[in-house]
Each structure stands twice: as structure tokens, then as C-alpha cells.
Scaffold this active site. Structure first.
Site, PDB file in Angstrom:
ATOM      1  N   HIS B  96       0.424  -1.425  -0.057  1.00  0.00           N
ATOM      2  CA  HIS B  96      -0.140   0.295   0.055  1.00  0.00           C
ATOM      3  C   HIS B  96       0.865   1.058   0.144  1.00  0.00           C
ATOM      4  CE1 HIS B  96      -3.167   2.457   1.031  1.00  0.00           C
ATOM      5  NE2 HIS B  96      -2.522   3.433   1.750  1.00  0.00           N
ATOM      6  N   HIS B  98       0.961   5.998  -1.067  1.00  0.00           N
ATOM      7  CA  HIS B  98       0.199   6.910  -1.597  1.00  0.00           C
ATOM      8  C   HIS B  98       1.101   7.881  -2.674  1.00  0.00           C
ATOM      9  CE1 HIS B  98      -2.642   7.794   1.950  1.00  0.00           C
ATOM     10  NE2 HIS B  98      -2.642   6.120   1.830  1.00  0.00           N
ATOM     11  N   ASP B 121       0.885  -5.465 -20.795  1.00  0.00           N
ATOM     12  CA  ASP B 121       2.279  -5.747 -20.537  1.00  0.00           C
ATOM     13  C   ASP B 121       1.402  -6.572 -19.364  1.00  0.00           C
ATOM     14  OD1 ASP B 121       3.625  -5.829 -22.945  1.00  0.00           O
ATOM     15  OD2 ASP B 121       4.973  -4.313 -21.979  1.00  0.00           O
ATOM     16  N   HIS B 172      -8.947   7.443  -2.124  1.00  0.00           N
ATOM     17  CA  HIS B 172      -7.946   7.109  -0.808  1.00  0.00           C
ATOM     18  C   HIS B 172      -6.357   6.453  -1.738  1.00  0.00           C
ATOM     19  CE1 HIS B 172      -6.509   4.202   2.878  1.00  0.00           C
ATOM     20  NE2 HIS B 172      -5.273   4.758   2.030  1.00  0.00           N
ATOM     21  N   TYR B 230       8.076 -13.317 -23.015  1.00  0.00           N
ATOM     22  CA  TYR B 230       9.305 -12.739 -22.049  1.00  0.00           C
ATOM     23  C   TYR B 230       9.550 -13.320 -21.150  1.00  0.00           C
ATOM     24  CZ  TYR B 230       9.831  -8.164 -19.904  1.00  0.00           C
ATOM     25  OH  TYR B 230      10.669  -7.165 -19.159  1.00  0.00           O
TER      26      TYR B 230
END
Lengths: 233, 233, 233, 233
Positions: B96, B98, B121, B172, B230
Site C-alpha cells: 500500500h 500513496h 504488458d 484513498h 518474455y
């Protein structure tokens, strides 16, 4: 050894954080640290580049703006710091910068709207932009009056300096404060980040709504309320 | 020596990547690392700056959000991590932040449109923005409910957490996850880059079309399909 | 010792410039270096982070895209490099990145207008954005067709690969090239800077005019014309 | 030892500041340092990357643009520097960059409006953007004429080179100057910051007003007036 050693060191440390956090170039900012018992604060000398600063170069000034100790001239913004310390008894540090995004909002003469929880973690209201000062105030004791402009703006909005620790002065730039100089510097960096994201938010969605009350309350209280559960204390 | 040594080290390493990748300032983010055999995860302590972190300071928490080991209080977002680990059995790490651009899209309450192959991708769909939570959810067990808000958003769109490893929570900020904490951190950085470029794309051409289906399919499959070519495995 | 030592080192050095110049994160880019005498090029292995690269890990591939030497799988974009080397006999290096501003113009499917002398120092025309490929090309030999999409775009505009050393592939990202890999990397950084300033120019003045012909001619010729007086040779 | 040692060192130091301040990539800029007693200036050699510069590589040129000492070819912008030194007797340093924001304003062919005190601390007027040069001037002695274009622009606006130490050349990029090369570099960084904030200000508030006269006067005078109280002298 000066009895102001501790605030000189503290002011020096906090000033040196400004270029590290990307909040200033050259001499575009200043931090002060107050000693409430002595009734003085230590502040950056005027126009001295950060790489030439040292704790000893900090200037000691009383809350009326008079230099008490130090060979150098204090920051040209010293009287603004003095008047805030004099009237706001619980603050221990003040920061002034011309950081890019916060200053651009100040130039735009707009409050920064509360758009998200990053903002709400620190403030429950839009970050106020004080109107540009009257010509009379500008032509008078300018930096002294800048302090009053800041105080008046909070008063008109019924905000206490303990509730909100940051403000924009219209056409000019941000000021932040806190119980310590470190907290005041932290607030300057938070303000810059919130200012950046508020502009981007409006660019992504010109009709972006302000944060709803329940979220404002929740986020502020989890950091600052009586039952806060953020951090270790 | 704790039997959780390995996830503590892993969570520490992943947390330290956040400031290096420019995704957080101060304490604005957290990473956790799960041990599926033990039914626990290691997570950053709340409000501790990155420069003061160490592997030993990580807190061990079970999938119901209860602290199992550690002297410090875990991240205030711990319950969101717990509920996701409990319901999504194949993830080993959650992040998490910001981060500036992803958070600004979250504040704008808009999904991030799929405009190019950088996005394709990693995802075949727009990156979802979950709506802001109801007042009832906010006033209840907020962080716990945040986890459900995330799960509900994917469910409503018929998306599996294995198909898409990133989401915005409206008003948020972003959450990302993955089989390992390293992959979850990688996803946070990819999301930030995609969020930045999507805003720029709309600024350069307000009528920029979404990516065509054939390209979405091609790019995702060359990285993730059964015949992917890839990478080295 | 491999007879391809020199291009491996050269490709390695050029690849390592990409993160230093801020043009890539993680594995979002690749550089190749050609050896015309041997009819091969050295290219970054697929999906390997820059900090784990070494000259020995570079893969040697011929101009039909077949691996000649190397234990790792070459970049997934290898066939695009191969087809350009095969048809453009005077280039010695190719770069592909997903750099932020150039990629955003590619996603916007717009040519980058020539607004100033920074652009004109390197190109006399708008930087072309090739249209997104047809579904048939995408579903076929995709990376091979990407090379043809690039060549077709220049041909339709009557541009030679020696006149312009950079292009955007619509919805995808930029490719640049040059006589050496170093020059191709230089072109990627120039393109990113020009792409950034073109967006800002339109934001500052939506009616900003394209550069006048006399200035285009003058700036290009002072760097590239027969009487050039830029640089030391 | 050359009698020009001092200005070579000074020009070298000032040139090396440009990449550190983020004002140039590769060779996109140059600084010169004048010796008024000798009637010459030291300037960066053309097309040499900053990491390969040394004081000895600086080229000594007279105020008519003729090389006096040095093995390398001087910057392609040398004649612009020469003409400004010849006509502006009190300047000791000149800088030319293609810094991102200032160059974008130049490409937009707009003056930078005075929006705040950061601007007013350095200038009392909008930062002028000289119009693009006439075809005749471009096709003639281009760099020499660029100097005249700069001087003409100030003259038409009744501005002295001592009042304002920075200008944009339309479609091209900024030039700054000062009593010393250090001051000229400082001015380039200030200009870039002011240019960035002016764009942001218009984005935040398209109707943002220009700074009021009383504030312009106050801020400029506290730094530059006879009763200035900024800095230590």
C-alpha cells in the site's frame, strides 16, 4: 558555549532537511526553532547557501524580532516567525519555503481542496490560502504584517493553529509550523505532496468531488484522535 | 531466532524498496510478506520512518489481524492486508502506498484507461477504481472493510485477483499484490508509471482511443500466456 | 574469448545508460549493437534487470533474428531489431524504451510537432508516430511486423532512416537508432526531452505555431550540414 | 601558464553547475566568463560532454568573436556571447541552456507573467520573450544576430540589462547573464523555477491575476533596493 546551543543545532538540522526533501533551491527557505523558556528562537541567517550553513551561524532572535546573539543578519522573514511565536504559545518550529507546488497554489490564490485521505491524515479542512495583503500592510512593516495576515486568516475561518499547521500566503508561498522544527519540516513536505496531488486530481477529473465527511473524520482521528491507532505512542 | 526470520527479512527488504523507487515519503506506505505454512504475515510497524526500520522491527500478524510476535504496533492498514491474505490464497505479498500519480487517479475516482502496451504488458483491463466506501463501512471496522471493498470491486467486474494485481481505492490510494512481496512492489512501481502516462496521454490527446483488443491480447500473452516468450523461464 | 566481445561490451555499456538517463525502470527497454562484418548484433537478454546485466549475458543474434551465441533468451523485441538492421545498412545501434513522455505521445497517436530549436537541432520534421498495426500484423509475427510498420511509416512520408533517427509506434512506445549504439541512446534521451517540452509548449500556448522554415534549416545545418560548425570534427 | 587561467577556471566551474542543477543534458548549454581588463571571455568548447570538460579545454575568445587561445572550436553560440559582452559593459558571465520549462515558454512565444514573490524577488516585470528572428537575420550571421535580437527586445521595452538579467528567445531557449558567471548560472536556475511555477499557476487557476504593484516593489527592494535587508552585505 552558548546557552542556545540546543536550538541552534536543532534549527541547523531542520534547515538542512529542506534541500534534501527537494523543497528549496539556493536560499529559498528558512526554518526556526524556539526555546520557550528563554523566549527566543534560532533562525537561518539571510541569504547564506545551505552548503555553507553550520549550527554556529544560526541567529538568536527574541519574540519581538530583535537579535539577541549572532554575527550574521537573520533571515529577511524573521519578523513573521517572531510574531507567530509570540501569539501561538505551543509551537516550537516554523518553516517557510517556496516549494514548487504549494507556491503555485499560493500564486493561484486558491485554497487546496481536500480530495483524499493523504490530505485528511493531516487536516480536516481545505488548506487555506490567505488573501494577498493590503497595500498598506505591504508598505508598512511587511514581514511583521505577514504574520498577522496568517493569524487573521485562521481566525476568520475559526481555525486554531493547533488544528491546522500549514497555510498559503496569497501570491507568496507557504508557511508551516509545529510543536518542533522537525514536525514543521514534515508539514512542509506533506503540504508539497498534497498540493501536487490536488492539481493532478483536478487535471484527471475536473469534477472530482471533495472527500466525504465520514472519511475526513475517520482518517484524521486514526492519526490524531483520542483513540488514535497510528504510530507507536 | 524467530521461525519468522525469513518473512521478516523479506518484508524489510521490500519495504526498503518503496523510498528507493520514489513511491513513498516519510511513512506513507507499507509492505507485508506472508508465510502460508504458518498462516501469518510480517508487516511494517506503524509510523516508523524507513531509515529506522530493521528486519527485527517487523510485526508478525495472523490472517485475522491479531499480532503474533513483535514489540511494536503493526501498520494501521494491517487489517486490510489480513483480510486479503485470508481470502486470496495464492498471494504472498501486499503493498500500500500513496504514490503521487496512482493516488491522484484514486482521488479522481476514475479507472485508469488502458492506453498502451506498457499497461497491456501487465493487465488486460482498465485498472479499477473501487468506489469510496459507504459511511457505515467507514464508521465500522474501517481497515477490515477496506479489504472487502477491494474484493467486492473485483467481484462486480468479474475479475480474479490473479488476473489483475492492482487496484485504486476511491479517494484513498492504491493497493497492489502478488505471489511475492517483490512482485507486489514491482506492481506498485508499474502502476505509478502507467498512471503517470495515462494522464499525459489524455493531456496530449483528449480523444486518445483505448488500446485495440488485438494488441491487448498480444502483449499480455507474450508476457503471461502459455506460449509466453518474455523473460528467461 | 568470443569474437563478438566488442559488440557485447558495447551493447552492455549502452544498455546501462538507459536507467542512468531515467529512460527505463525495471526491464522496460533494450539496446542492441551491430557488427556489420559478421552480420550479427548483440542484444539485452529478455527480462533481466539492469543491475544483473554483464557483457557476457548479451545475446548474439543474426539479421534474420536467429540466436548465434548466448545462453539466455534474447529480448522479446529482438525481431524488430533484426528487421531494421537487415534493411537499414548504415545503422549500428537500436534502442527501444517506454520512456514516460515519448510513450505518452505514442499512446496519443500524434506526431510530435516541431516547436523549437532543440527539436530542429536533431530533426527537420515532426517526429512521426506510426499508426497502430493492423490486427493481421499483430496476430502474425508481431515483433517482425513492428519493424515493417516502422519502415513503412518512414517510406510513406518519404523520409530516410538517415534523416530521422527516431519514431513512435502508435499505442506502443519509441524506437531510436543511429550509426552507433551510443548515438541511438543519445537519440532516445533527446526524444524524451523534446516530447516533454512539446507537451508543455501546448499547455502554455494551445496555439503555439510550428517552427518557421528558416530556423529549421539553420539549426539542422549548423549541426549536420556540409558547413556544420557544431562540435569538434 | 596562461594569463587567462582565472576565467578558464571560473568558466569551467560554472559550466559544471549546469548538469548538477538539472538545467542541461548532454551538451545542451554553455557558460562563459569575461575578463574585462583583457577584453576576452572563456567559453565551453562546442559539443564536448560535461564529464570530459576541464579548465584547460575552455576557449578564449575576444568580444568580436575571434578565438584568441585554445585548441578546440568554441561553442556554436559564441558570437551571441561576444556581442552581449561588447555592448553590455557591466556583465561578467553569460549562460545559455535548453532547460525544460524556460525553453517551453520560449517555444510558446509568451512572456512569463509575474505571478508571485519568487518572481518579484528577482525581476519587477514579466520575463520577456523576444520574437523569433526575421528570415533575413536567420540566414545572415545567425548567432551574432541572436545577440542583437536580445538587445533589441530589451530596448523596445525600455529595460536595461542591469534591471533584468534573463530573457527567452522565441522558438529557441533562454539566455541569462550577470556580474559574474556564478550569478548568471543562479539566474538560469531561478528562471527555470519561475517558469515551472508560472505554468502550474495557470493550470490551477486560469484567471490567476498578476502580482500587485505594491508587492512587486516591496519584494524587489528588499533584495535589491538601497535599503535592502536580504543577505549579508
Amino acid at each position: 558555549m552558548s546557552k542556545y546551543e540546543s536550538i541552534k543545532q536543532s534549527a541547523y538540522n531542520a534547515n538542512m532537511q529542506l534541500p534534501k526533501l527537494g523543497l528549496v533551491i539556493f536560499t529559498f527557505g528558512n526554518v526556526s526553532a524556539a526555546d520557550r523558556a528563554e523566549g527566543v528562537f534560532a533562525i537561518k541567517p539571510s541569504g547564506v547557501p545551505y552548503e555553507e550553513l553550520s549550527p554556529e551561524k544560526m541567529v538568536i532572535v527574541d519574540f519581538d524580532g530583535k537579535t539577541v546573539e549572532g554575527k550574521l543578519r537573520p533571515s529577511s522573514d524573521t519578523k513573521t516567525h517572531a510574531v507567530l511565536y509570540k501569539h501561538w504559545e505551543k509551537i516550537g518550529g516554523i518553516v517557510h519555503t517556496h516549494s514548487t507546488y504549494a507556491t503555485s497554489w499560493a500564486q493561484s490564490q486558491r485554497d487546496i481542496p481536500i480530495f483524499g485521505t493523504t490530505h485528511a491524515d493531516h487536516n480536516t479542512v481545505d488548506i487555506p490560502c490567505a488573501p494577498p495583503m493590503s497595500d498598506k500592510m505591504i508598505q508598512g512593516d511587511y514581514e511583521y504584517e505577514t504574520g498577522f495576515q496568517i493569524m487573521n486568516c485562521l481566525q476568520e475561518r475559526s481555525l486554531s493553529y493547533e488544528e491546522i499547521e500549514m497555510i498559503l500566503v496569497g501570491n507568496h508561498a507557504p508557511f508551516t509550523w509545529g510543536k518542533t522544527p522537525e514536525k514543521a519540516v514534515y508539514n512542509s513536505a506533506v503540504l508539497e505532496s498534497v498540493a501536487h496531488m490536488a492539481l493532478l486530481t483536478e487535471q484527471i477529473n475536473p469534477k472530482a468531488p471533495r472527500l466525504k465527511d465520514a472519511l475526513i473524520k475517520k482518517h484524521f482521528e486514526r492519526k490524531h484522535g483520542p483513540d488514535s491507532y497510528y504510530g507507536q505512542s
